[in-house]
Design an enzyme around this catalytic site. Structure first.
Site, PDB file in Angstrom:
ATOM      1  N   TYR A  66     -48.257  11.019-100.345  1.00 51.08           N
ATOM      2  CA  TYR A  66     -48.525  10.092-101.454  1.00 51.08           C
ATOM      3  C   TYR A  66     -50.012   9.705-101.528  1.00 51.08           C
ATOM      4  CZ  TYR A  66     -48.273   5.608-104.021  1.00 51.08           C
ATOM      5  OH  TYR A  66     -48.474   4.572-104.885  1.00 51.08           O
TER       6      TYR A  66
ATOM      7  N   ASP B 266     -50.963  19.993 -93.802  1.00 54.78           N
ATOM      8  CA  ASP B 266     -49.692  19.273 -93.932  1.00 54.78           C
ATOM      9  C   ASP B 266     -48.566  20.205 -93.520  1.00 54.78           C
ATOM     10  OD1 ASP B 266     -47.428  17.660 -95.027  1.00 54.78           O
ATOM     11  OD2 ASP B 266     -49.043  16.548 -96.008  1.00 54.78           O
TER      12      ASP B 266
ATOM     13  N   LYS C  17     -43.773   7.126 -91.536  1.00 51.16           N
ATOM     14  CA  LYS C  17     -44.117   5.780 -92.037  1.00 51.16           C
ATOM     15  C   LYS C  17     -42.929   4.866 -92.337  1.00 51.16           C
ATOM     16  CE  LYS C  17     -44.290   7.002 -96.909  1.00 51.16           C
ATOM     17  NZ  LYS C  17     -44.897   6.771 -98.199  1.00 51.16           N
TER      18      LYS C  17
ATOM     19  N   SER D 287     -52.923  -0.104 -91.185  1.00 47.72           N
ATOM     20  CA  SER D 287     -52.044  -0.844 -92.087  1.00 47.72           C
ATOM     21  C   SER D 287     -52.184  -2.341 -91.856  1.00 47.72           C
ATOM     22  CB  SER D 287     -50.602  -0.415 -91.787  1.00 47.72           C
ATOM     23  OG  SER D 287     -49.690  -1.299 -92.400  1.00 47.72           O
ATOM     24  N   ALA D 288     -51.919  -3.108 -92.906  1.00 50.83           N
ATOM     25  CA  ALA D 288     -51.887  -4.569 -92.782  1.00 50.83           C
ATOM     26  C   ALA D 288     -50.793  -5.010 -91.819  1.00 50.83           C
ATOM     27  CB  ALA D 288     -51.664  -5.198 -94.153  1.00 50.83           C
ATOM     28  N   THR D 289     -49.904  -4.101 -91.480  1.00 50.42           N
ATOM     29  CA  THR D 289     -48.827  -4.440 -90.545  1.00 50.42           C
ATOM     30  C   THR D 289     -49.389  -4.865 -89.186  1.00 50.42           C
ATOM     31  OG1 THR D 289     -46.678  -3.709 -89.713  1.00 50.42           O
ATOM     32  CG2 THR D 289     -48.410  -2.096 -89.639  1.00 50.42           C
TER      33      THR D 289
ATOM     34  N   TYR E 270     -43.373   1.573 -85.464  1.00 55.44           N
ATOM     35  CA  TYR E 270     -44.352   2.047 -86.456  1.00 55.44           C
ATOM     36  C   TYR E 270     -45.630   1.202 -86.373  1.00 55.44           C
ATOM     37  CZ  TYR E 270     -46.774   2.651 -90.888  1.00 55.44           C
ATOM     38  OH  TYR E 270     -47.749   2.849 -91.839  1.00 55.44           O
TER      39      TYR E 270
ATOM     40  N   LYS F  34     -49.771   2.055 -85.164  1.00 56.79           N
ATOM     41  CA  LYS F  34     -51.026   1.772 -85.881  1.00 56.79           C
ATOM     42  C   LYS F  34     -51.989   0.998 -84.973  1.00 56.79           C
ATOM     43  CE  LYS F  34     -49.978   3.969 -89.578  1.00 56.79           C
ATOM     44  NZ  LYS F  34     -50.571   5.313 -89.742  1.00 56.79           N
TER      45      LYS F  34
ATOM     46  N   ARG G  96     -46.974  -9.989-101.544  1.00 57.18           N
ATOM     47  CA  ARG G  96     -47.763  -8.879-100.986  1.00 57.18           C
ATOM     48  C   ARG G  96     -48.997  -8.657-101.844  1.00 57.18           C
ATOM     49  NH1 ARG G  96     -44.588  -9.717 -97.744  1.00 57.18           N
ATOM     50  NH2 ARG G  96     -43.125  -8.355 -96.643  1.00 57.18           N
TER      51      ARG G  96
ATOM     52  N   GLY H 239     -37.307  -8.883 -90.281  1.00 56.13           N
ATOM     53  CA  GLY H 239     -38.685  -8.512 -89.938  1.00 56.13           C
ATOM     54  C   GLY H 239     -39.682  -8.653 -91.073  1.00 56.13           C
ATOM     55  N   ASP H 240     -39.239  -9.026 -92.295  1.00 53.55           N
ATOM     56  CA  ASP H 240     -40.193  -9.131 -93.407  1.00 53.55           C
ATOM     57  C   ASP H 240     -41.184 -10.279 -93.187  1.00 53.55           C
ATOM     58  OD1 ASP H 240     -39.929  -7.069 -95.185  1.00 53.55           O
ATOM     59  OD2 ASP H 240     -38.433  -8.072 -96.441  1.00 53.55           O
TER      60      ASP H 240
HETATM   61  P1  NAD Z   1     -46.508  10.230 -96.836  1.00 51.05           P
HETATM   62  O1  NAD Z   1     -45.315  10.409 -95.957  1.00 51.05           O
HETATM   63  O2  NAD Z   1     -46.337  10.398 -98.291  1.00 51.05           O
HETATM   64  O3  NAD Z   1     -47.661  11.230 -96.362  1.00 51.05           O
HETATM   65  C1  NAD Z   1     -47.824  11.625 -95.025  1.00 51.05           C
HETATM   66  C2  NAD Z   1     -47.983  13.140 -95.040  1.00 51.05           C
HETATM   67  O4  NAD Z   1     -48.207  13.584 -93.707  1.00 51.05           O
HETATM   68  C3  NAD Z   1     -46.733  13.869 -95.553  1.00 51.05           C
HETATM   69  O5  NAD Z   1     -47.113  14.837 -96.509  1.00 51.05           O
HETATM   70  C4  NAD Z   1     -46.158  14.532 -94.285  1.00 51.05           C
HETATM   71  O6  NAD Z   1     -45.507  15.748 -94.595  1.00 51.05           O
HETATM   72  C5  NAD Z   1     -47.415  14.732 -93.471  1.00 51.05           C
HETATM   73  N1  NAD Z   1     -47.210  14.779 -92.017  1.00 51.05           N
HETATM   74  C6  NAD Z   1     -46.575  13.872 -91.235  1.00 51.05           C
HETATM   75  N2  NAD Z   1     -46.632  14.258 -89.952  1.00 51.05           N
HETATM   76  C7  NAD Z   1     -47.315  15.432 -89.929  1.00 51.05           C
HETATM   77  C8  NAD Z   1     -47.730  16.304 -88.895  1.00 51.05           C
HETATM   78  N3  NAD Z   1     -47.427  16.085 -87.611  1.00 51.05           N
HETATM   79  N4  NAD Z   1     -48.423  17.400 -89.219  1.00 51.05           N
HETATM   80  C9  NAD Z   1     -48.752  17.666 -90.504  1.00 51.05           C
HETATM   81  N5  NAD Z   1     -48.394  16.874 -91.539  1.00 51.05           N
HETATM   82  C10 NAD Z   1     -47.689  15.760 -91.230  1.00 51.05           C
HETATM   83  O7  NAD Z   1     -47.155   8.820 -96.481  1.00 51.05           O
HETATM   84  P2  NAD Z   1     -48.274   7.998 -97.248  1.00 51.05           P
HETATM   85  O8  NAD Z   1     -47.633   6.851 -97.923  1.00 51.05           O
HETATM   86  O9  NAD Z   1     -49.144   8.909 -98.013  1.00 51.05           O
HETATM   87  O10 NAD Z   1     -49.053   7.410 -95.998  1.00 51.05           O
HETATM   88  C11 NAD Z   1     -50.206   8.046 -95.470  1.00 51.05           C
HETATM   89  C12 NAD Z   1     -50.687   7.264 -94.268  1.00 51.05           C
HETATM   90  O11 NAD Z   1     -50.958   5.919 -94.657  1.00 51.05           O
HETATM   91  C13 NAD Z   1     -49.712   7.193 -93.104  1.00 51.05           C
HETATM   92  O12 NAD Z   1     -50.442   7.258 -91.905  1.00 51.05           O
HETATM   93  C14 NAD Z   1     -49.102   5.828 -93.269  1.00 51.05           C
HETATM   94  O13 NAD Z   1     -48.620   5.315 -92.047  1.00 51.05           O
HETATM   95  C15 NAD Z   1     -50.276   5.032 -93.785  1.00 51.05           C
HETATM   96  N6  NAD Z   1     -49.902   3.833 -94.544  1.00 51.05           N
HETATM   97  C16 NAD Z   1     -49.071   3.958 -95.615  1.00 51.05           C
HETATM   98  C17 NAD Z   1     -48.696   2.824 -96.323  1.00 51.05           C
HETATM   99  C18 NAD Z   1     -47.735   2.936 -97.491  1.00 51.05           C
HETATM  100  O14 NAD Z   1     -47.158   1.919 -97.869  1.00 51.05           O
HETATM  101  N7  NAD Z   1     -47.542   4.093 -98.105  1.00 51.05           N
HETATM  102  C19 NAD Z   1     -49.189   1.555 -95.949  1.00 51.05           C
HETATM  103  C20 NAD Z   1     -50.064   1.468 -94.851  1.00 51.05           C
HETATM  104  C21 NAD Z   1     -50.415   2.629 -94.162  1.00 51.05           C
HETATM  105  N1  UDP Z   2     -38.224  -5.491-101.256  1.00 51.33           N
HETATM  106  C1  UDP Z   2     -37.105  -5.892-101.933  1.00 51.33           C
HETATM  107  N2  UDP Z   2     -36.175  -4.961-102.264  1.00 51.33           N
HETATM  108  C2  UDP Z   2     -36.329  -3.625-101.959  1.00 51.33           C
HETATM  109  C3  UDP Z   2     -37.507  -3.238-101.283  1.00 51.33           C
HETATM  110  C4  UDP Z   2     -38.440  -4.198-100.936  1.00 51.33           C
HETATM  111  O1  UDP Z   2     -36.926  -7.080-102.220  1.00 51.33           O
HETATM  112  O2  UDP Z   2     -35.442  -2.826-102.265  1.00 51.33           O
HETATM  113  C5  UDP Z   2     -39.255  -6.509-100.911  1.00 51.33           C
HETATM  114  C6  UDP Z   2     -39.488  -6.639 -99.422  1.00 51.33           C
HETATM  115  O3  UDP Z   2     -38.578  -7.556 -98.861  1.00 51.33           O
HETATM  116  C7  UDP Z   2     -40.939  -7.116 -99.381  1.00 51.33           C
HETATM  117  C8  UDP Z   2     -41.569  -6.492-100.625  1.00 51.33           C
HETATM  118  O4  UDP Z   2     -40.478  -6.099-101.474  1.00 51.33           O
HETATM  119  O5  UDP Z   2     -40.967  -8.522 -99.546  1.00 51.33           O
HETATM  120  C9  UDP Z   2     -42.406  -5.274-100.306  1.00 51.33           C
HETATM  121  O6  UDP Z   2     -41.611  -4.404 -99.525  1.00 51.33           O
HETATM  122  P1  UDP Z   2     -42.104  -2.957 -99.130  1.00 51.33           P
HETATM  123  O7  UDP Z   2     -41.059  -2.367 -98.225  1.00 51.33           O
HETATM  124  O8  UDP Z   2     -42.462  -2.188-100.353  1.00 51.33           O
HETATM  125  O9  UDP Z   2     -43.461  -3.216 -98.338  1.00 51.33           O
HETATM  126  P2  UDP Z   2     -43.723  -4.005 -96.955  1.00 51.33           P
HETATM  127  O10 UDP Z   2     -42.566  -4.865 -96.633  1.00 51.33           O
HETATM  128  O11 UDP Z   2     -43.926  -2.934 -95.958  1.00 51.33           O
HETATM  129  O12 UDP Z   2     -44.941  -4.814 -97.206  1.00 51.33           O
END
Ligand code: NAD
Ligand code: UDP
Length: 341
Positions: A11, A31, A84, A124-126, A149, A153, A232, A299-300
């Site tokens: 993504y 990938d 993720k 991540s903000a996590t 997870y 990070k 958020r 955990g939210d």
């Molecule tokens: P995503 O799953 O869409 O993309 C990750 C990609 O990495 C996928 O295409 C997957 O096939 C590939 N991949 C995973 N493990 C692999 C490996 N060992 N070798 C090769 N390819 C591999 O996820 P995303 O939402 O694009 O997230 C990208 C990064 O951002 C991740 O590290 C995720 O933890 C971090 N992140 C995402 C979010 C979010 O909400 N989407 C928020 C904070 C951080």
């Molecule tokens: N959420 C929700 N219904 C859903 C998915 C998410 O109410 O089906 C809420 C969730 O509780 C959180 C917010 O939407 O308050 C964002 O959730 P998401 O999983 O997208 O991100 P994160 O919790 O990792 O910030």
């Protein structure tokens, strides 16, 4: 510059590949498509007018990673590849440690062997857990991770920091702490492609609006927030993608005072509740999202939004898209998926 993008078919990766190319650099995708499809590369090709190089393989495999580095001349790396799903990581922690830590170590080892200068890590903000206050600056304490997870990070940030400092300034690196990425490319050709039932709010909203899911459940409306739902910082994925280019260009610049390792928040600075997000989607698209209120999700975090001031000041990056635009773009992407599937 040639930029290796691990997870480049995912993504955030696919949008970043487009922005790398648009800014005059050359993206090289790695990938193994464990959480993405080759159609994402087709979408990138349609946007750019050419197909970027793709090395299909597993980043935890040092032999594969070395073969990529020996075939390509790599100036910088953006490391997205990771698992993720927060909930899945609680049920199955080992694949999360194996993949998220294993891939980082394998890619960093190759980067050091080949003298790569710049490394950007997807954090991540996590890492802030339940923050003491909002907006959250980078100086806020990292709280004990509540999920495997989140722990990957925190550990990933520490591995990167230690490696960068030990490299005597040869490898400069940044951890970007993303808040909540949403939206899709304006072309509707790339976007988020969750496999199975989405965990995240926005794909659940768009799939419900498209009739693929019966109704959305709001996870709790009895939180201490103005409308009772969690808050958020939703950031458009194209803004997030651009933040990576800005960061790489900062890392490539010749400023001797730059630290070997740094951390930046990537968010808008605005908090939006679940209820507000649904209302924005309905207003902008004219499509209703059937929804109901359910129990809280374990955990939210209640409220989480960024202080993006460090990134604004030091890297001159600022989020530009509105949440409304992100909703319009997410819906365009969902409809394209719907019509083509
Ligand atoms: P995503 O799953 O869409 O993309 C990750 C990609 O990495 C996928 O295409 C997957 O096939 C590939 N991949 C995973 N493990 C692999 C490996 N060992 N070798 C090769 N390819 C591999 O996820 P995303 O939402 O694009 O997230 C990208 C990064 O951002 C991740 O590290 C995720 O933890 C971090 N992140 C995402 C979010 C979010 O909400 N989407 C928020 C904070 C951080
Ligand atoms: N959420 C929700 N219904 C859903 C998915 C998410 O109410 O089906 C809420 C969730 O509780 C959180 C917010 O939407 O308050 C964002 O959730 P998401 O999983 O997208 O991100 P994160 O919790 O990792 O910030």
């Amino acid at each position: 510059m040639n930029i290796l993008v691990t997870g480049g078919a995912g993504y955030i990766g696919s949008h970043t590949v487009v922005e790398i190319a648009k800014s005059g650099h050359t993206p090289i995708i790695v990938d193994d498509f464990r959480n993405s499809r080759e159609s994402a590369v087709d979408g990138i090709e349609s946007i750019l007018g050419y197909r970027p190089t793709v090395h299909a393989g597993d980043c935890t495999d040092p032999t594969f990673v070395e073969s990529v580095f020996s075939q390509e001349s790599i100036d910088g790396i953006i490391h997205f590849a990771a698992l993720k799903s927060v909930g899945e990581s609680v049920e199955r922690p080992l694949p999360y440690y194996q993949n998220n830590i294993g891939s980082l170590v394998a890619v960093l080892e190759a980067a050091l062997r080949h003298g790569t200068k710049a490394f950007v890590f997807s954090s991540s903000a996590t890492v802030y857990g339940e923050p003491d206050s909002n907006p959250i600056p980078e100086t806020a304490p990292r709280k004990q991770a509540t999920t495997p997870y989140g722990n990957t990070k925190q550990i990933g940030e520490d591995i990167l920091r230690d490696t960068a400092y030990a490299s005597n300034g040869l490898l400069r690196s940044v951890s970007l702490r993303y808040f909540n990425p949403i939206g899709a490319h304006e072309s509707g050709l790339i976007g988020e492609l969750p496999i199975g039932v989405p965990n995240n709010l926005v794909p659940y909203v768009t799939q419900t609006a498209a009739g693929l899911r019966e109704r959305l459940t709001i996870f709790g409306n009895d939180y201490p927030t103005p409308d009772g739902t969690c808050i958020r910082d939703y950031i458009h994925v194209v803004d997030l993608a651009k933040a990576h280019i800005t960061t790489l260009e900062y890392l490539f610049s010749e400023d001797v005072n730059k630290p070997a390792y740094d951390v930046y928040n990537v968010g808008t600075g605005n908090g939006t509740s679940v209820q507000e997000l649904i209302e924005t989607f309905e207003r902008e698209t004219g499509v209703k999202v059937p929804h109901t209120v359910g129990p809280r999700r374990a955990g939210d975090v209640v409220v989480c939004y960024a202080d993006p001031g460090k990134m604004n000041r030091e890297l001159e990056w600022k989020a530009e898209f509105t949440t409304s635009q992100a909703m319009i773009d997410s819906w365009r992407w969902q409809r394209n998926l719907w019509f083509t599937s």
